[in-house]
Write a protein that holds these residues in place. Sequence first.
Motif, mmCIF file in Angstrom:
data_model
loop_
_atom_site.group_PDB
_atom_site.id
_atom_site.type_symbol
_atom_site.label_atom_id
_atom_site.label_comp_id
_atom_site.label_asym_id
_atom_site.label_seq_id
_atom_site.Cartn_x
_atom_site.Cartn_y
_atom_site.Cartn_z
ATOM 1 N N CYS A 155 -35.342 -20.440 31.969
ATOM 2 C CA CYS A 155 -35.453 -21.900 31.983
ATOM 3 C C CYS A 155 -34.174 -22.507 32.551
ATOM 4 O O CYS A 155 -33.082 -21.938 32.433
ATOM 5 C CB CYS A 155 -35.694 -22.437 30.571
ATOM 6 N N GLY A 156 -34.322 -23.678 33.146
ATOM 7 C CA GLY A 156 -33.153 -24.354 33.680
ATOM 8 C C GLY A 156 -33.484 -25.727 34.228
ATOM 9 O O GLY A 156 -34.627 -26.197 34.139
ATOM 10 N N THR A 157 -32.490 -26.358 34.804
ATOM 11 C CA THR A 157 -32.642 -27.681 35.423
ATOM 12 C C THR A 157 -32.054 -27.627 36.817
ATOM 13 O O THR A 157 -30.919 -27.168 37.004
ATOM 14 C CB THR A 157 -31.909 -28.766 34.609
ATOM 15 N N ILE A 158 -32.822 -28.081 37.774
ATOM 16 C CA ILE A 158 -32.376 -28.076 39.158
ATOM 17 C C ILE A 158 -32.258 -29.515 39.640
ATOM 18 O O ILE A 158 -33.103 -30.353 39.340
ATOM 19 C CB ILE A 158 -33.362 -27.267 40.037
ATOM 20 N N LYS A 159 -31.143 -29.805 40.339
ATOM 21 C CA LYS A 159 -30.881 -31.157 40.829
ATOM 22 C C LYS A 159 -30.741 -31.134 42.348
ATOM 23 O O LYS A 159 -30.080 -30.255 42.896
ATOM 24 C CB LYS A 159 -29.614 -31.735 40.195
ATOM 25 N N ALA A 160 -31.362 -32.108 42.990
ATOM 26 C CA ALA A 160 -31.292 -32.237 44.443
ATOM 27 C C ALA A 160 -30.650 -33.570 44.798
ATOM 28 O O ALA A 160 -30.794 -34.563 44.079
ATOM 29 C CB ALA A 160 -32.687 -32.135 45.059
ATOM 30 N N SER B 222 -27.225 -28.524 42.161
ATOM 31 C CA SER B 222 -26.927 -27.621 41.042
ATOM 32 C C SER B 222 -28.220 -27.009 40.519
ATOM 33 O O SER B 222 -29.294 -27.603 40.624
ATOM 34 C CB SER B 222 -26.196 -28.356 39.911
ATOM 35 N N ASN B 223 -28.081 -25.806 39.975
ATOM 36 C CA ASN B 223 -29.201 -25.111 39.337
ATOM 37 C C ASN B 223 -28.647 -24.488 38.069
ATOM 38 O O ASN B 223 -28.047 -23.416 38.099
ATOM 39 C CB ASN B 223 -29.772 -24.044 40.279
ATOM 40 N N THR B 224 -28.823 -25.188 36.958
ATOM 41 C CA THR B 224 -28.160 -24.820 35.705
ATOM 42 C C THR B 224 -29.153 -24.184 34.739
ATOM 43 O O THR B 224 -30.139 -24.821 34.356
ATOM 44 C CB THR B 224 -27.539 -26.061 35.038
ATOM 45 N N PRO B 225 -28.917 -22.933 34.333
ATOM 46 C CA PRO B 225 -29.835 -22.290 33.380
ATOM 47 C C PRO B 225 -29.657 -22.839 31.968
ATOM 48 O O PRO B 225 -28.568 -23.277 31.592
ATOM 49 C CB PRO B 225 -29.433 -20.816 33.451
ATOM 50 N N ASP B 226 -30.736 -22.802 31.221
ATOM 51 C CA ASP B 226 -30.701 -23.167 29.806
ATOM 52 C C ASP B 226 -30.849 -21.867 29.018
ATOM 53 O O ASP B 226 -31.953 -21.413 28.732
ATOM 54 C CB ASP B 226 -31.836 -24.138 29.477
ATOM 55 N N MET B 227 -29.709 -21.271 28.671
ATOM 56 C CA MET B 227 -29.743 -19.961 28.031
ATOM 57 C C MET B 227 -30.245 -20.017 26.594
ATOM 58 O O MET B 227 -30.585 -18.975 26.023
ATOM 59 C CB MET B 227 -28.349 -19.326 28.073
ATOM 60 N N SER B 228 -30.296 -21.210 26.012
ATOM 61 C CA SER B 228 -30.842 -21.324 24.652
ATOM 62 C C SER B 228 -32.361 -21.123 24.647
ATOM 63 O O SER B 228 -32.945 -20.802 23.612
ATOM 64 C CB SER B 228 -30.503 -22.688 24.055
#
Length: 218
Positions: free
Chosen positions: A104-109, A139-145
């Motif tokens: 899972c993560g959040t990607i921003k353009a 950015s492409n930030t993973p959600d490690m939780s």
Amino acid sequence: MTAKKTASGLAGFFTKPKTFVAGAILGLVVATVVVTRFFLPAKEVVHEVETLSPSVVFERVVAQNELVCASQNYAIVDKATDTARLFDLIDLPWTTNSFWYRYCGTIKAGVNLQTAEFSQDEGGANKLTVTLDQPYVISNTPDMSKSGVLEERNNIFNNIDVSDVDAFQRQCIERSEQEVVDGGLYNEARANAEANLKAMFAAALGDQAELTVVFREA
């Protein structure tokens, strides 16, 4: 008897010049304050308004370096398998391992403002154009939780290695960024970049400024 006392009192007052002068000065100060406060018109406070030119507004926009225009969350769930190979030619079926993984993560353009260009129509001072590069992944930030192994099937002849998990995570990152292209996040980023820039110029220059946003060919 009373008339004499009164006359002597007035004579005493006029024989004390310091007292008389002090009273006169105090009365003058009070009169000046009253006249100034209640009878003279109040001075208007003049506020100087900063006049911005379109080029100055553009410089301030560029100073932000980049503009985040769209973002989305993603969750990729998939199964990874690995089988040992003999001489890197033949699969050994009894060595297969596997694991289910959720990434899972959040990607921003957004857009790069450092490469932006500005032009102003000579025939119309209010007709402005800003040219931008195509949006890209900022950015492409993973959600490690929320990310991790859901289920695994290990094998004593071929144990699941940390490198296998790392390789699968890299595949998820590539897949998430490809889904951005396929899912239209770049289209959303272009639309939002145009709307945001128009709002910035309108706030600084007024509604009379006509801004056109152009994107360079990829």
